[in-house]
Scaffold this motif. Sequence first.
Motif, PDB file in Angstrom:
ATOM      1  N   ARG A   1      21.457  21.600  -7.568  1.00  0.00           N
ATOM      2  CA  ARG A   1      22.502  22.500  -8.052  1.00  0.00           C
ATOM      3  C   ARG A   1      23.651  22.530  -7.053  1.00  0.00           C
ATOM      4  O   ARG A   1      23.469  22.943  -5.907  1.00  0.00           O
ATOM      5  CB  ARG A   1      21.922  23.900  -8.223  1.00  0.00           C
TER       6      ARG A   1
ATOM      7  N   THR B   1       7.578  31.160   0.715  1.00  0.00           N
ATOM      8  CA  THR B   1       7.673  31.671  -0.634  1.00  0.00           C
ATOM      9  C   THR B   1       6.345  32.309  -1.025  1.00  0.00           C
ATOM     10  O   THR B   1       6.330  33.217  -1.838  1.00  0.00           O
ATOM     11  CB  THR B   1       8.001  30.546  -1.612  1.00  0.00           C
TER      12      THR B   1
ATOM     13  N   GLY C   1      12.545  23.597  -4.740  1.00  0.00           N
ATOM     14  CA  GLY C   1      12.726  24.977  -5.176  1.00  0.00           C
ATOM     15  C   GLY C   1      13.523  25.065  -6.463  1.00  0.00           C
ATOM     16  O   GLY C   1      13.860  24.064  -7.094  1.00  0.00           O
ATOM     17  N   ARG C   2      13.883  26.272  -6.837  1.00  0.00           N
ATOM     18  CA  ARG C   2      14.527  26.506  -8.125  1.00  0.00           C
ATOM     19  C   ARG C   2      15.949  25.971  -8.204  1.00  0.00           C
ATOM     20  O   ARG C   2      16.456  25.704  -9.275  1.00  0.00           O
ATOM     21  CB  ARG C   2      14.535  28.006  -8.433  1.00  0.00           C
ATOM     22  N   ASP C   3      16.606  25.815  -7.035  1.00  0.00           N
ATOM     23  CA  ASP C   3      18.012  25.414  -7.047  1.00  0.00           C
ATOM     24  C   ASP C   3      18.206  23.914  -6.837  1.00  0.00           C
ATOM     25  O   ASP C   3      19.272  23.465  -6.466  1.00  0.00           O
ATOM     26  CB  ASP C   3      18.779  26.168  -5.962  1.00  0.00           C
ATOM     27  N   THR C   4      17.148  23.137  -7.062  1.00  0.00           N
ATOM     28  CA  THR C   4      17.233  21.698  -6.833  1.00  0.00           C
ATOM     29  C   THR C   4      18.417  21.092  -7.574  1.00  0.00           C
ATOM     30  O   THR C   4      18.639  21.345  -8.758  1.00  0.00           O
ATOM     31  CB  THR C   4      15.932  21.015  -7.283  1.00  0.00           C
TER      32      THR C   4
END
Length: 419
Positions: A209, A16, A204-207
């Motif tokens: 989800r 990233t 990350g951002r999608d934890t």
Amino acid sequence: MHTTNTLRRTALALVTTAALALAPTALADTGHHGPDWRAAWAASPQSPTAPFGANWSQQGFDNHTVRQVVRVTTGGTRARIELTNRYGTNPLRITGATVARTAEGGAVRPGSVRHLRFDGRPSVTIPAGGTLLSDAAHLPVDAFGSLTVTLYLADETGPATFHHFSSATSYRATGDHRADLTGTAFEETSASWYYLSGVEVTGGRDTARRSGVVTFGDSITDGVGSTQDTDHRYPDELAERLASAGRPRAVLNHGIAGNQVVNDTTWAGEKALTRFRQDVLTEPGVRTVVILEGINDIGGSSVDFPAAATPDVPVDRLIAGHRTLIREAHAKGLKVIGATLTPVKGSSYDSPANEAKRDAFNTWVRTSGAYDAIVDFDRAVADPTDPDRILPAYDSGDGLHPNDAGYTAMAEALDLDEL
């Protein structure tokens, strides 16, 4: 594909940030408890077979290093791999394994190699029939990043559990080359994946989800007819479309070329009614499954290539099989999207009887209301002037499998709001 044995999908990596990309090697962290893991890549295992020419599955490995490239469709801060010996008859010894960011061919990027551990140990034995997860590797993974997983198999393995049509190149070298940066030692290649059945990520951002999509089916899901090493299968194109629309989701490919809904075959895996539970219902972080399968049930009884013809499947039996898959998916809280079967005119499956079955099945898909939603792949790739035939611009050349453009058209046919 979780099983009672525990070691599951891992793989890795695309950075990233450049700083993270050069981070030193991973801390000892099993990662088996605590974080929410999400499936990022998958391949359905198959028993050893070679119906279309030589591969490495039947002979297996002995003092070999196998290097395999996969592309994940969601990112995270840590990753782990799943290795499977589902169809092995003997315990499988993994002497060592690494994961790294892919460079060119069999090479990997400097500074990215991570030595994997299994419950804190550098090696592991997977029992016959078992599937295991590695510990977490501290290697940031970006969506659509290519990861290279390298396995050193010092001992004789016997026949290998594998995935036949990878549409990607794998590499083999003699001796231990798991940490090599270059691909110089990897002089042999194969178009299959061996023992590697999944990659999971966390962070990350999608934890946490739950939004993943599983595409389940046969060769048209598997990507037969797409260009090697370009990730142009329809599930790949769907993942890219979702990302471009600002709605990124993991898309997992559980297609097996030649697979059938109600018949086992000697070369195309266990029937969908069996493998669905192992390949789909155990994937972490999944919300939706798209089912495109049945054309081999219809056509398999009329041809004897690459193996003996399979028993005839009446349309009502094929429909009953789909109803079972729908019921099992709903029991796990998954949304189910049903797909119409694509054209076969001009292919080896072309016959009036087979076309009548395909039409009857597609009518049921469109009108039964059995699915939560449908996607009309038939109409998406058909020639408007001859609807029983695939549009020439979408035909890979055999009248059955789409090419890259055809797979893009299939991905575009899905209603993103329904996913």
